[in-house]
Design an enzyme around this catalytic site. Sequence first.
Site, PDB file in Angstrom:
ATOM      1  N   TYR A  73      -7.413  15.289  -7.799  1.00 33.19           N
ATOM      2  CA  TYR A  73      -6.611  14.515  -8.762  1.00 33.19           C
ATOM      3  C   TYR A  73      -5.589  15.436  -9.438  1.00 33.19           C
ATOM      4  O   TYR A  73      -4.403  15.121  -9.529  1.00 33.19           O
ATOM      5  CB  TYR A  73      -7.504  13.855  -9.817  1.00 33.19           C
ATOM      6  CG  TYR A  73      -6.724  12.950 -10.762  1.00 33.19           C
ATOM      7  CD1 TYR A  73      -6.310  11.687 -10.365  1.00 33.19           C
ATOM      8  CD2 TYR A  73      -6.378  13.384 -12.039  1.00 33.19           C
ATOM      9  CE1 TYR A  73      -5.575  10.867 -11.212  1.00 33.19           C
ATOM     10  CE2 TYR A  73      -5.643  12.570 -12.901  1.00 33.19           C
ATOM     11  CZ  TYR A  73      -5.251  11.310 -12.480  1.00 33.19           C
ATOM     12  OH  TYR A  73      -4.516  10.505 -13.329  1.00 33.19           O
TER      13      TYR A  73
ATOM     14  N   ASP B 141       0.890  -1.159   0.000  1.00 31.26           N
ATOM     15  CA  ASP B 141       0.000   0.000   0.000  1.00 31.26           C
ATOM     16  C   ASP B 141       0.930   1.211   0.000  1.00 31.26           C
ATOM     17  O   ASP B 141       1.672   1.438   0.964  1.00 31.26           O
ATOM     18  CB  ASP B 141      -0.882  -0.005   1.255  1.00 31.26           C
ATOM     19  CG  ASP B 141      -1.799   1.213   1.327  1.00 31.26           C
ATOM     20  OD1 ASP B 141      -1.554   2.199   0.599  1.00 31.26           O
ATOM     21  OD2 ASP B 141      -2.752   1.186   2.128  1.00 31.26           O
TER      22      ASP B 141
END
Length: 251
Positions: A156, A62
């Site tokens: 984003y 992760d």
Amino acid sequence: MRLEGKVAFISGGSRGMGAAEAKLFAKEGASVVIGDVLDDEGKQVEAEINETGGHCLFVHLDVTSETNWNEAVAATVARFGKLDIMVNNAGIGGGGSKVEDTTVEEWDETMNINAKGVFFGTKTAIAEMRKTGGGSIINISSQLGLVGTDISSPQYQASKGAVRVFTKAAAVQYAAEGIRVNSVHPGPIVTAMTERRRSEPENYALMTSRIPMGRFGQPDEVANGVLYLASDESAYVTGSELVIDGGWTAQ
Ligand code: NAD
């Protein structure tokens, strides 16, 4: 072969562009480690590369966990002896909400994976690359790390902009040590990330209307650019932005 004898780590390599890069790098002679949260898909890519004569290891990673990063790079060195190439590719997509409609949770999740993940990947790689006198780090940004748009989310675009200038900071800091750091800026590409946009006719038409070449790109069209930056062919290239976007940012 263009990566003969090199060891590469690719975050987010279980599918999409990361998987394309893993397969291409292996074909070009690199030993490849894939780190991703998608264990089953990652193990499939690992098996495919190993069954076709390549050398690949999948590790669970992760990218928001520094502990995971330390373990992943340690596993790479334990298996293949060193680290020459780091591709910080893992990321999550945009959605399309406006600034006022964006929650703190949405902002933090995207910044953590897309920006902090690249910081951790770069930080971990530098220590290992220093031991062999250099390396190449490739950070996957986006065409939306270069220009703004109304059809993606603010977080984003902010995360990909952060990757762009973080890359330049690292490039300058480590150039004298032979560690090159470059960013890649893909436009819309045919992967799971763009599946919804491509499957809705109106959305698809809107997207392709913004791309001068009038089509989405293929993962291999980005992987070929990443291969150049990973190889010694780009020995004098650092801090640069390789745009592979069908002309999106040219207009
Ligand atoms: P994808 O969704 O197919 O692949 C992304 C991969 O990242 C997946 O395997 C996913 O499991 C992994 N990932 C996500 N969160 C993670 C985490 N916390 N830790 C580890 N791995 C994690 O998408 P893709 O299109 O192949 O995207 C690859 C990169 O390219 C991303 O950084 C993306 O933002 C960027 N990009 C994509 C496009 C596009 O149009 N597809 C355009 C520009 C940039």
